[in-house]
Scaffold this motif. Structure first.
Motif, PDB file in Angstrom:
ATOM      1  N   VAL A  31       0.855  -1.187   0.000  1.00 37.80           N
ATOM      2  CA  VAL A  31       0.000   0.000   0.000  1.00 37.80           C
ATOM      3  C   VAL A  31       0.891   1.236   0.000  1.00 37.80           C
ATOM      4  CG1 VAL A  31      -1.664   1.328   1.362  1.00 37.80           C
ATOM      5  CG2 VAL A  31      -1.885  -1.143   1.220  1.00 37.80           C
ATOM      6  N   GLN A  32       0.460   2.258  -0.723  1.00 38.02           N
ATOM      7  CA  GLN A  32       1.129   3.554  -0.667  1.00 38.02           C
ATOM      8  C   GLN A  32       0.119   4.570  -0.154  1.00 38.02           C
ATOM      9  OE1 GLN A  32       3.099   4.979  -4.214  1.00 38.02           O
ATOM     10  NE2 GLN A  32       3.029   7.080  -3.502  1.00 38.02           N
ATOM     11  N   LEU A  33       0.475   5.258   0.916  1.00 39.54           N
ATOM     12  CA  LEU A  33      -0.371   6.297   1.489  1.00 39.54           C
ATOM     13  C   LEU A  33       0.403   7.607   1.529  1.00 39.54           C
ATOM     14  CD1 LEU A  33      -1.998   4.469   4.532  1.00 39.54           C
ATOM     15  CD2 LEU A  33      -3.060   5.036   2.356  1.00 39.54           C
ATOM     16  N   MET A  55      -4.077  21.791   0.988  1.00 37.03           N
ATOM     17  CA  MET A  55      -2.911  21.217   1.647  1.00 37.03           C
ATOM     18  C   MET A  55      -3.317  20.717   3.026  1.00 37.03           C
ATOM     19  SD  MET A  55      -0.508  21.407  -0.492  1.00 37.03           S
ATOM     20  CE  MET A  55      -1.396  21.542  -2.020  1.00 37.03           C
ATOM     21  N   MET A  56      -3.028  19.440   3.299  1.00 39.13           N
ATOM     22  CA  MET A  56      -3.430  18.865   4.573  1.00 39.13           C
ATOM     23  C   MET A  56      -2.619  17.621   4.900  1.00 39.13           C
ATOM     24  SD  MET A  56      -7.115  17.534   3.119  1.00 39.13           S
ATOM     25  CE  MET A  56      -7.786  17.140   4.681  1.00 39.13           C
ATOM     26  N   ASP A  57      -2.668  17.237   6.166  1.00 39.42           N
ATOM     27  CA  ASP A  57      -2.004  16.034   6.649  1.00 39.42           C
ATOM     28  C   ASP A  57      -3.036  14.947   6.898  1.00 39.42           C
ATOM     29  OD1 ASP A  57       0.433  17.381   6.798  1.00 39.42           O
ATOM     30  OD2 ASP A  57       0.167  17.907   8.904  1.00 39.42           O
ATOM     31  N   MET A  58      -2.602  13.688   6.746  1.00 43.13           N
ATOM     32  CA  MET A  58      -3.429  12.568   7.179  1.00 43.13           C
ATOM     33  C   MET A  58      -3.264  12.466   8.690  1.00 43.13           C
ATOM     34  SD  MET A  58      -3.137   8.508   6.294  1.00 43.13           S
ATOM     35  CE  MET A  58      -3.824   8.656   4.667  1.00 43.13           C
ATOM     36  N   ASN A  59      -4.355  12.343   9.415  1.00 44.00           N
ATOM     37  CA  ASN A  59      -4.216  12.209  10.864  1.00 44.00           C
ATOM     38  C   ASN A  59      -3.997  10.739  11.233  1.00 44.00           C
ATOM     39  OD1 ASN A  59      -6.769  10.887  11.517  1.00 44.00           O
ATOM     40  ND2 ASN A  59      -7.720  12.857  11.048  1.00 44.00           N
ATOM     41  N   PHE A  60      -3.515  10.521  12.426  1.00 43.01           N
ATOM     42  CA  PHE A  60      -3.145   9.185  12.876  1.00 43.01           C
ATOM     43  C   PHE A  60      -4.342   8.240  12.921  1.00 43.01           C
ATOM     44  CE2 PHE A  60      -2.143   6.116  16.321  1.00 43.01           C
ATOM     45  CZ  PHE A  60      -1.133   5.435  15.652  1.00 43.01           C
ATOM     46  N   GLU A  61      -5.489   8.730  13.341  1.00 46.37           N
ATOM     47  CA  GLU A  61      -6.685   7.885  13.428  1.00 46.37           C
ATOM     48  C   GLU A  61      -7.117   7.389  12.046  1.00 46.37           C
ATOM     49  OE1 GLU A  61      -7.867   6.585  16.214  1.00 46.37           O
ATOM     50  OE2 GLU A  61      -6.244   7.676  17.176  1.00 46.37           O
ATOM     51  N   ASP A  62      -7.059   8.260  11.044  1.00 49.10           N
ATOM     52  CA  ASP A  62      -7.396   7.835   9.679  1.00 49.10           C
ATOM     53  C   ASP A  62      -6.388   6.809   9.175  1.00 49.10           C
ATOM     54  OD1 ASP A  62      -9.620   9.466   9.626  1.00 49.10           O
ATOM     55  OD2 ASP A  62      -8.650  11.058   8.457  1.00 49.10           O
ATOM     56  N   PHE A  63      -5.114   7.029   9.486  1.00 48.86           N
ATOM     57  CA  PHE A  63      -4.065   6.085   9.101  1.00 48.86           C
ATOM     58  C   PHE A  63      -4.348   4.704   9.689  1.00 48.86           C
ATOM     59  CE2 PHE A  63      -0.113   3.892  10.111  1.00 48.86           C
ATOM     60  CZ  PHE A  63       0.471   3.814   8.853  1.00 48.86           C
ATOM     61  N   LYS A  71      -5.820  -6.431   5.544  1.00 47.98           N
ATOM     62  CA  LYS A  71      -5.428  -7.564   6.400  1.00 47.98           C
ATOM     63  C   LYS A  71      -4.156  -8.272   5.939  1.00 47.98           C
ATOM     64  CE  LYS A  71      -9.405  -7.597   8.804  1.00 47.98           C
ATOM     65  NZ  LYS A  71      -9.411  -6.524   9.720  1.00 47.98           N
ATOM     66  N   TYR A  72      -3.794  -8.152   4.660  1.00 50.57           N
ATOM     67  CA  TYR A  72      -2.690  -8.932   4.111  1.00 50.57           C
ATOM     68  C   TYR A  72      -1.470  -8.097   3.728  1.00 50.57           C
ATOM     69  CZ  TYR A  72      -6.484 -12.263   3.817  1.00 50.57           C
ATOM     70  OH  TYR A  72      -7.540 -13.067   4.124  1.00 50.57           O
ATOM     71  N   VAL A  73      -1.497  -6.818   4.048  1.00 53.37           N
ATOM     72  CA  VAL A  73      -0.408  -5.923   3.653  1.00 53.37           C
ATOM     73  C   VAL A  73       0.891  -6.301   4.352  1.00 53.37           C
ATOM     74  CG1 VAL A  73       0.406  -3.537   3.837  1.00 53.37           C
ATOM     75  CG2 VAL A  73      -1.875  -4.006   2.997  1.00 53.37           C
ATOM     76  N   LYS A  74       1.955  -6.370   3.554  1.00 47.58           N
ATOM     77  CA  LYS A  74       3.289  -6.693   4.070  1.00 47.58           C
ATOM     78  C   LYS A  74       4.209  -5.470   4.068  1.00 47.58           C
ATOM     79  CE  LYS A  74       2.316 -10.945   4.731  1.00 47.58           C
ATOM     80  NZ  LYS A  74       1.838 -11.236   6.048  1.00 47.58           N
ATOM     81  N   SER A  75       3.897  -4.479   3.209  1.00 46.26           N
ATOM     82  CA  SER A  75       4.721  -3.267   3.196  1.00 46.26           C
ATOM     83  C   SER A  75       3.863  -2.055   2.860  1.00 46.26           C
ATOM     84  CB  SER A  75       5.875  -3.395   2.195  1.00 46.26           C
ATOM     85  OG  SER A  75       5.399  -3.365   0.873  1.00 46.26           O
ATOM     86  N   GLY A 101       3.572  -5.731  11.950  1.00 49.20           N
ATOM     87  CA  GLY A 101       4.421  -6.583  11.113  1.00 49.20           C
ATOM     88  C   GLY A 101       4.548  -6.102   9.681  1.00 49.20           C
ATOM     89  N   ILE A 102       4.316  -4.818   9.455  1.00 45.56           N
ATOM     90  CA  ILE A 102       4.359  -4.249   8.108  1.00 45.56           C
ATOM     91  C   ILE A 102       5.680  -3.504   7.916  1.00 45.56           C
ATOM     92  CG2 ILE A 102       3.244  -2.615   6.535  1.00 45.56           C
ATOM     93  CD1 ILE A 102       0.624  -3.141   8.078  1.00 45.56           C
ATOM     94  N   ILE A 103       6.358  -3.779   6.816  1.00 42.57           N
ATOM     95  CA  ILE A 103       7.589  -3.073   6.461  1.00 42.57           C
ATOM     96  C   ILE A 103       7.211  -1.649   6.066  1.00 42.57           C
ATOM     97  CG2 ILE A 103       9.457  -2.944   4.764  1.00 42.57           C
ATOM     98  CD1 ILE A 103       9.238  -6.047   4.592  1.00 42.57           C
TER      99      ILE A 103
END
Length: 130
Positions: A31-33, A55-63, A71-75, A101-103
């Motif tokens: 995934v790329q965020l 212009m804005m930031d992603m907040n931690f809760e949304d992340f 469920k299956y993301v490795k990186s 456990g995500i890179i």
């Protein structure tokens, strides 16, 4: 059970690659965020000069919400149009992904690498920096 599902997802991913269907049987493993679309530079060659988004930031809760859906993301790659180091939650995001456990990877323009930020990076759970 999760391990079996992960193996099945990997098999489905291989099938996706072989048959080249217009839809995927598997779930995403990468995934790329974009943690922010803000940038501290104004490079002439960058398309941001014609980029007209708020212009804005992603907040931690949304992340967390987004990461928990995959469920299956490795990186995960944390970058996009902006400079990731401008997001105050970046290190929390890296930490959260690491504990799942995500890179974690992110790209930076390097201009904000002060001794303090560099030390935070060295002590963080970040796997790759570009």
């Amino acid at each position: 059970m999760n391990r079996i599902r992960s193996i099945i997802n990997r098999i489905l991913l291989r099938i996706d690659l072989i048959i080249r269907a217009p839809w995927c049987l598997s779930n995403p493993i990468e995934v790329q965020l974009e943690p922010t679309n803000k940038c501290n530079l104004n490079c002439t060659m960058c398309l941001r000069s014609i980029y007209k988004r708020q212009m804005m930031d992603m907040n931690f809760e949304d992340f967390k919400y987004i990461i928990d859906k995959f469920k299956y993301v490795k990186s995960i790659t944390l970058h996009g149009w902006g400079e990731p180091l401008l997001n105050q939650d970046l290190f929390r995001m890296v930490d959260y992904a690491h504990h799942k456990g995500i890179i974690t990877v992110f790209a930076t323009n390097g201009s904000l690498l002060s001794p303090n930020i560099s030390l935070k990076l060295l002590n963080s759970n970040l796997d790759i920096i570009v």
